[in-house]
Motif scaffolding. Sequence first.
Motif, PDB file in Angstrom:
ATOM      1  N   LEU A  19      40.697  30.499  24.230  1.00 16.63           N
ATOM      2  CA  LEU A  19      41.851  30.562  25.134  1.00 16.63           C
ATOM      3  C   LEU A  19      42.250  32.008  25.387  1.00 16.63           C
ATOM      4  O   LEU A  19      42.543  32.395  26.533  1.00 16.63           O
ATOM      5  N   LYS A  20      42.245  32.825  24.338  1.00 19.08           N
ATOM      6  CA  LYS A  20      42.567  34.248  24.482  1.00 19.08           C
ATOM      7  C   LYS A  20      41.576  34.936  25.423  1.00 19.08           C
ATOM      8  O   LYS A  20      41.958  35.778  26.225  1.00 19.08           O
ATOM      9  N   ASP A  21      40.301  34.555  25.327  1.00 18.54           N
ATOM     10  CA  ASP A  21      39.286  35.148  26.188  1.00 18.54           C
ATOM     11  C   ASP A  21      39.525  34.781  27.653  1.00 18.54           C
ATOM     12  O   ASP A  21      39.403  35.630  28.540  1.00 18.54           O
ATOM     13  N   HIS A  74      35.948  40.742  36.476  1.00 18.52           N
ATOM     14  CA  HIS A  74      35.354  40.887  35.147  1.00 18.52           C
ATOM     15  C   HIS A  74      33.850  40.641  35.195  1.00 18.52           C
ATOM     16  O   HIS A  74      33.082  41.332  34.505  1.00 18.52           O
ATOM     17  N   VAL A  75      33.439  39.655  35.988  1.00 20.08           N
ATOM     18  CA  VAL A  75      32.015  39.330  36.082  1.00 20.08           C
ATOM     19  C   VAL A  75      31.253  40.447  36.800  1.00 20.08           C
ATOM     20  O   VAL A  75      30.224  40.927  36.314  1.00 20.08           O
ATOM     21  N   VAL A  76      31.753  40.864  37.958  1.00 16.77           N
ATOM     22  CA  VAL A  76      31.079  41.890  38.750  1.00 16.77           C
ATOM     23  C   VAL A  76      31.020  43.221  38.000  1.00 16.77           C
ATOM     24  O   VAL A  76      30.019  43.948  38.071  1.00 16.77           O
ATOM     25  N   ASP A  77      32.087  43.526  37.253  1.00 17.25           N
ATOM     26  CA  ASP A  77      32.175  44.812  36.557  1.00 17.25           C
ATOM     27  C   ASP A  77      31.694  44.767  35.112  1.00 17.25           C
ATOM     28  O   ASP A  77      31.894  45.732  34.369  1.00 17.25           O
ATOM     29  N   HIS A  89      35.248  45.915  25.221  1.00 13.80           N
ATOM     30  CA  HIS A  89      35.496  44.727  24.402  1.00 13.80           C
ATOM     31  C   HIS A  89      35.961  43.526  25.230  1.00 13.80           C
ATOM     32  O   HIS A  89      36.347  42.498  24.660  1.00 13.80           O
ATOM     33  N   ARG A  90      35.923  43.653  26.556  1.00 15.97           N
ATOM     34  CA  ARG A  90      36.293  42.511  27.399  1.00 15.97           C
ATOM     35  C   ARG A  90      35.317  41.359  27.170  1.00 15.97           C
ATOM     36  O   ARG A  90      34.126  41.577  26.906  1.00 15.97           O
ATOM     37  N   PRO A  91      35.799  40.113  27.284  1.00 19.26           N
ATOM     38  CA  PRO A  91      34.975  38.947  26.899  1.00 19.26           C
ATOM     39  C   PRO A  91      33.619  38.850  27.591  1.00 19.26           C
ATOM     40  O   PRO A  91      32.612  38.551  26.937  1.00 19.26           O
ATOM     41  N   VAL A  92      33.548  39.100  28.899  1.00 20.47           N
ATOM     42  CA  VAL A  92      32.269  38.991  29.602  1.00 20.47           C
ATOM     43  C   VAL A  92      31.374  40.174  29.253  1.00 20.47           C
ATOM     44  O   VAL A  92      30.173  40.008  29.010  1.00 20.47           O
ATOM     45  N   ALA A  93      31.950  41.371  29.229  1.00 19.36           N
ATOM     46  CA  ALA A  93      31.167  42.560  28.874  1.00 19.36           C
ATOM     47  C   ALA A  93      30.616  42.450  27.460  1.00 19.36           C
ATOM     48  O   ALA A  93      29.491  42.908  27.181  1.00 19.36           O
ATOM     49  N   LYS A  94      31.379  41.860  26.565  1.00 20.76           N
ATOM     50  CA  LYS A  94      30.970  41.730  25.160  1.00 20.76           C
ATOM     51  C   LYS A  94      30.039  40.537  24.943  1.00 20.76           C
ATOM     52  O   LYS A  94      29.383  40.439  23.895  1.00 20.76           O
ATOM     53  N   GLN A 100      28.296  32.696  33.912  1.00 18.16           N
ATOM     54  CA  GLN A 100      28.344  31.368  34.518  1.00 18.16           C
ATOM     55  C   GLN A 100      29.643  30.658  34.172  1.00 18.16           C
ATOM     56  O   GLN A 100      30.287  30.055  35.040  1.00 18.16           O
ATOM     57  N   HIS A 101      30.038  30.707  32.894  1.00 14.28           N
ATOM     58  CA  HIS A 101      31.285  30.067  32.480  1.00 14.28           C
ATOM     59  C   HIS A 101      32.486  30.731  33.150  1.00 14.28           C
ATOM     60  O   HIS A 101      33.419  30.042  33.585  1.00 14.28           O
ATOM     61  N   ALA A 102      32.451  32.053  33.237  1.00 11.18           N
ATOM     62  CA  ALA A 102      33.556  32.775  33.855  1.00 11.18           C
ATOM     63  C   ALA A 102      33.677  32.417  35.341  1.00 11.18           C
ATOM     64  O   ALA A 102      34.778  32.171  35.842  1.00 11.18           O
TER      65      ALA A 102
END
Length: 302
Positions: A19-21, A74-77, A89-94, A100-102
């Motif tokens: 949920l935090k992510d 977040h996905v593109v970057d 430390h962002r969720p997608v970058a990490k 796909q989920h994002a």
Amino acid sequence: MAILLSTEKSLISQSTERLKDYLAISKFKVVAMLVLTAWVGLALAPDMGRGLFVQLASLLGIGLLSAAAAVINHVVDSEIDSKMARTRHRPVAKGRLSKQHALSFAAIIGSLGFTMLIVWANTLTAVLTLFALVGYAFIYTSFLKRATPQNIVIGGLAGAMPPLLGWVSETGHMAAAPWLLVMIIFTWTPPHFWALAIARKSDYERAKIPMLPVTHGIEFCKTCVVAYSILLALVCVLPYLIGMSGVIYLLAACALNTVFIYKALKLKIAPKDDTAMDLFRFSIVHLMLLFIALFIDKWLVL
């Protein structure tokens, strides 16, 4: 029994972290600020007799589409984010959330927000909010951010739209007055982001993002921050001059912009290690208090 309790705690912990992510990729705090400015735009609009539930649903729709834009960002970057200390430390970058989920999450909340605006606001608001999403998530993030040091200036219009969206959600049509609120955020955006860019110049260099302090140097960027801070102070007076707000707002705007200009001049003339970040943090407080003053001014007069 102990194993079951341990498993239950583990599931709860995993769900909480997930949920935090999702809140993180939605840029919850940024979206909350955008919804605040949309709410003020709605509050300043002529009273159309719409109920509170309908108004809140409209604001939620704007917020959900804004959050969808943030997720796409977040996905593109994600590759750029992984190279920067501030964002690595962002969720997608990490890798804690897959692209796909994002994107699926963005599609769900974006579709829900668009539907809510169609049902409880009007088609014009839904279309304008969708355009703002495209402007931020694709035109700015995918192209402008990587193409020109004026990325923030040009792309700032998408992030400045919420007051207009709030107004249109209430009235169903465009007007000149809410564009003044858009102008305030549009003028506020460059010194806000450039202060951050100065503090994180090495990050942007590493990620090869042509932010102004990277392409033109920190001193030139500081001069631009001062210039835009003065321009912002002038723009902030316009709602009072056209009778959109009263003395309460005027006094608040003058006080807030005096501090803003002081901090910008300090950054230019006598900077310390934390001066740029101090201006960046204050700019967030500045915008929040400015729009709260607009709201208080309207309802105290009433």
